[in-house]
Design an enzyme around this catalytic site. Structure first.
Site, mmCIF file in Angstrom:
data_model
loop_
_atom_site.group_PDB
_atom_site.id
_atom_site.type_symbol
_atom_site.label_atom_id
_atom_site.label_comp_id
_atom_site.label_asym_id
_atom_site.label_seq_id
_atom_site.Cartn_x
_atom_site.Cartn_y
_atom_site.Cartn_z
ATOM 1 N N ASP A 118 -4.982 -3.710 -4.383
ATOM 2 C CA ASP A 118 -3.594 -3.300 -4.205
ATOM 3 C C ASP A 118 -3.120 -2.496 -5.404
ATOM 4 O OD1 ASP A 118 -3.338 -4.465 -1.771
ATOM 5 O OD2 ASP A 118 -2.477 -6.333 -2.518
ATOM 6 N N LYS B 74 0.181 1.227 -2.024
ATOM 7 C CA LYS B 74 1.005 2.434 -1.975
ATOM 8 C C LYS B 74 0.695 3.271 -3.199
ATOM 9 C CE LYS B 74 4.762 0.028 0.157
ATOM 10 N NZ LYS B 74 5.940 -0.733 -0.111
ATOM 11 N N MET C 33 10.567 -9.637 -4.820
ATOM 12 C CA MET C 33 10.856 -8.457 -3.983
ATOM 13 C C MET C 33 12.332 -8.270 -3.690
ATOM 14 S SD MET C 33 7.695 -8.752 -1.300
ATOM 15 C CE MET C 33 7.800 -10.504 -0.984
HETATM 16 N N1 SAH Z 1 1.148 -12.153 -4.829
HETATM 17 C C1 SAH Z 1 2.087 -11.695 -5.823
HETATM 18 C C2 SAH Z 1 3.409 -11.314 -5.215
HETATM 19 C C3 SAH Z 1 3.325 -10.127 -4.312
HETATM 20 S S1 SAH Z 1 4.860 -9.678 -3.662
HETATM 21 C C4 SAH Z 1 2.239 -12.766 -6.886
HETATM 22 O O1 SAH Z 1 1.774 -13.877 -6.717
HETATM 23 O O2 SAH Z 1 2.813 -12.475 -7.940
HETATM 24 C C5 SAH Z 1 5.332 -8.364 -4.733
HETATM 25 C C6 SAH Z 1 6.499 -8.784 -5.567
HETATM 26 O O3 SAH Z 1 6.048 -9.587 -6.624
HETATM 27 C C7 SAH Z 1 7.234 -7.656 -6.249
HETATM 28 O O4 SAH Z 1 8.178 -7.060 -5.399
HETATM 29 C C8 SAH Z 1 7.917 -8.381 -7.370
HETATM 30 O O5 SAH Z 1 9.049 -9.091 -6.946
HETATM 31 C C9 SAH Z 1 6.873 -9.396 -7.731
HETATM 32 N N2 SAH Z 1 6.043 -8.950 -8.840
HETATM 33 C C10 SAH Z 1 4.726 -8.692 -8.837
HETATM 34 N N3 SAH Z 1 4.303 -8.356 -10.069
HETATM 35 C C11 SAH Z 1 5.389 -8.406 -10.858
HETATM 36 C C12 SAH Z 1 5.619 -8.199 -12.240
HETATM 37 N N4 SAH Z 1 4.629 -7.853 -13.072
HETATM 38 N N5 SAH Z 1 6.868 -8.369 -12.728
HETATM 39 C C13 SAH Z 1 7.881 -8.720 -11.925
HETATM 40 N N6 SAH Z 1 7.719 -8.928 -10.617
HETATM 41 C C14 SAH Z 1 6.496 -8.784 -10.094
#
Ligand code: SAH
Length: 495
Positions: free
Chosen positions: A35, A57, A172
């Site tokens: 991803d 994306k 998100m």
């Molecule tokens: N599987 C991922 C989440 C995926 S959904 C996990 O466990 O972290 C994607 C969302 O995760 C983004 O929209 C944001 O809200 C959050 N996210 C992922 N990486 C991030 C980061 N480094 N800092 C802040 N939010 C993050």
């Protein structure tokens, strides 16, 4: 024979938060399906012949539809390949990992899950917010803010979440922040409850903002907080004031370009990153060894070494001739600075003389009281003649052995663009000045600050009409880092 799919979490962004198991599988697998939100260096350890599929994306374009991703996993594993499905954070937390596992099970493909550090815990932690706390929160809920909470068919019961007795961590949700906080207040949550939003948590450019449930949406809008971001609602969010650490590191939020040779750039870059900097490696030079025999060191009473590269290459020549450190037994050994002295120590030799000022003039001064009949200076092909001239003037016989040449290393467009966008460009020698400026055609953007390791390097900048903004008082890498940190602190204070 069927392959296997590993559903692997890559952590929130800091490469240090990739698990040992993730790194092991990335290094071993045939295929990686990844991803967008994975650490920059996550794929560095992949096999050179591994098949890489970016299904995230790119530049705002659409991501690959979920069915296509799942088809790809089934197809590659079905063909007997070992597949790593690499996802940001944890694969089973808002990562659609569950759906992929179901598809794999239905297709009869064996799979394993490697949990990752999820952004909802890591981003708050890096902002100084513990999601639970003995006094402040005994429970935590992970919530997706993806949906428009105004939608009647919303799957989330915002009223229930408003009453939830603990920390709410919303993924998100940046775009919906206003609507979410309104729903929570309507549902009876305290409008003065502390809140925080963390953008790009655990990345070097992490940014957190704080407020209350009532104000946080306006604060985030004013501060232009963008995705990816995590929102935290609850008493724990206020702890950021006291526990903030990551964004307080001396070079946090600052981008530094490193122009020295690739082989040495990574050491300097790693230390800058430890201090919080984002680093850009733009190696403008490359060291090319000059072939030649091992010098007969027994002839000299003084051997001068002027760089770690020189030490390394002198010992390579000695080794090729079946010799070792004992060849230096009869001579005094002088090192121009601590880096060179360290390189000598690694070869088992302690330098007799290390000057206070790490330039050729400093070495000349340090040698003032030392009797010298025959000296050998081991160094780069193109270097200043201060040292040999001074020793000859004192009546010594001086030989110079040229161990290496410094040549231009062509920089890629991406490296150049990244270096141009940096806050600081570091120069660790005159050749980095010469070749870096050559490769960017002398076009430095006006705001960028130039950091020089010492007077000789600064002079090379001035010769090209550029004034260094920072000059190290101690002319080695530690000194350069100290000077950079001091300059950044001064600028932050005056802002
Ligand atoms: N599987 C991922 C989440 C995926 S959904 C996990 O466990 O972290 C994607 C969302 O995760 C983004 O929209 C944001 O809200 C959050 N996210 C992922 N990486 C991030 C980061 N480094 N800092 C802040 N939010 C993050």
């Amino acid at each position: 024979m069927s392959g296997r799919v590993y559903l692997v979490g890559a952590g929130p962004g800091d490469p240090g938060l990739l698990t040992a198991r993730a790194l092991e599988l990335i290094a071993a697998c045939d295929v990686i399906v990844y991803d967008r939100l994975i650490p920059d260096s996550a794929l560095d350890g992949a096999r050179a012949d591994a098949e890489l599929h970016n299904v995230g994306k790119e530049g705002g374009g659409p991501s690959k539809p979920q069915e296509e991703i799942e088809r790809l996993l089934v197809e590659r594993a079905g063909a007997g390949r070992t597949v790593v499905r690499l996802k940001g954070g944890d694969p089973f937390v808002f990562g659609r990992g569950g759906e992929e596992a179901e598809t794999l099970r239905a297709a009869g493909i064996p799979f394993e899950v490697v949990p990752g550090v999820t952004a909802g815990v890591a981003a708050p932690a890096y902002a100084g917010i513990p999601v639970t706390h003995r006094d402040a929160a005994s429970s935590v809920a992970f919530v997706t803010g993806h949906e428009d909470p105004a939608k009647p068919e919303s799957a989330l019961d915002w009223g229930a979440l408003a009453r939830f007795p603990g920390t709410l961590v919303v993924y998100m949700g940046v775009r919906q922040l206003g609507a979410i906080s309104e729903r929570l207040i309507e549902g009876g949550r305290d409008r003065d409850e502390p809140a925080a939003v963390i953008q790009r948590g655990t990345f070097p450019d992490q940014r957190a903002v704080g407020g209350t449930l009532e104000t946080i949406a306006a604060v985030a809008a004013r501060e232009r907080v963008r995705a990816p971001a995590i929102a935290v609602f609850g008493a724990v969010a206020a702890l950021r004031e006291r526990l903030q650490w990551f964004e307080r590191r001396p070079l946090a939020g600052i981008t530094v370009a490193v122009t020295r040779a690739r082989a040495q750039a990574s050491g300097l870059a790693a230390r800058l990153r430890e201090l919080g900097a984002t680093t850009v490696e733009a190696p403008a030079i490359r060291i090319v060894p000059v072939d030649g025999p091992a010098p007969d060191l027994g002839r000299y009473d003084l051997v001068c070494m002027t760089s770690p590269n020189g030490v390394r290459l002198l010992f390579e020549r000695l080794a090729a001739a079946g010799l070792d450190a004992r060849a230096l037994a009869g001579a005094r050994v002088a090192a121009i600075g601590p880096g060179t002295a360290r390189a000598l120590r690694e070869q088992g030799v302690t330098a007799d003389i290390v000057p206070e000022r790490f330039v050729a003039e400093g070495l000349v001064e340090a040698l003032a009281g030392v009797p010298v009949k025959r000296a050998l200076i081991a160094r780069a092909a193109e270097a200043r003649d201060v040292l040999p001239d001074a020793l000859r003037e004192r009546g010594a016989e001086v030989d110079v052995v040229k161990l290496y040449e410094t040549v231009a290393e062509p920089l890629s467009e991406a490296e150049l663009a990244a270096a141009r966008a940096a806050d600081y460009v570091t120069f660790t020698s005159s050749s980095t000045v010469r070749f870096f400026l050559q490769s960017i055609d002398g076009e430095l953007p006006p705001g960028v600050r130039l950091a020089s390791i010492g007077p000789v390097t600064s002079e090379s900048l001035r010769e090209r009409g550029l004034e260094p903004d920072v000059e190290a008082t101690r002319h080695d890498i530690d000194g350069l880092i100290d000077a950079l940190v001091a300059d950044a602190a001064q600028r932050a204070a005056s802002r």
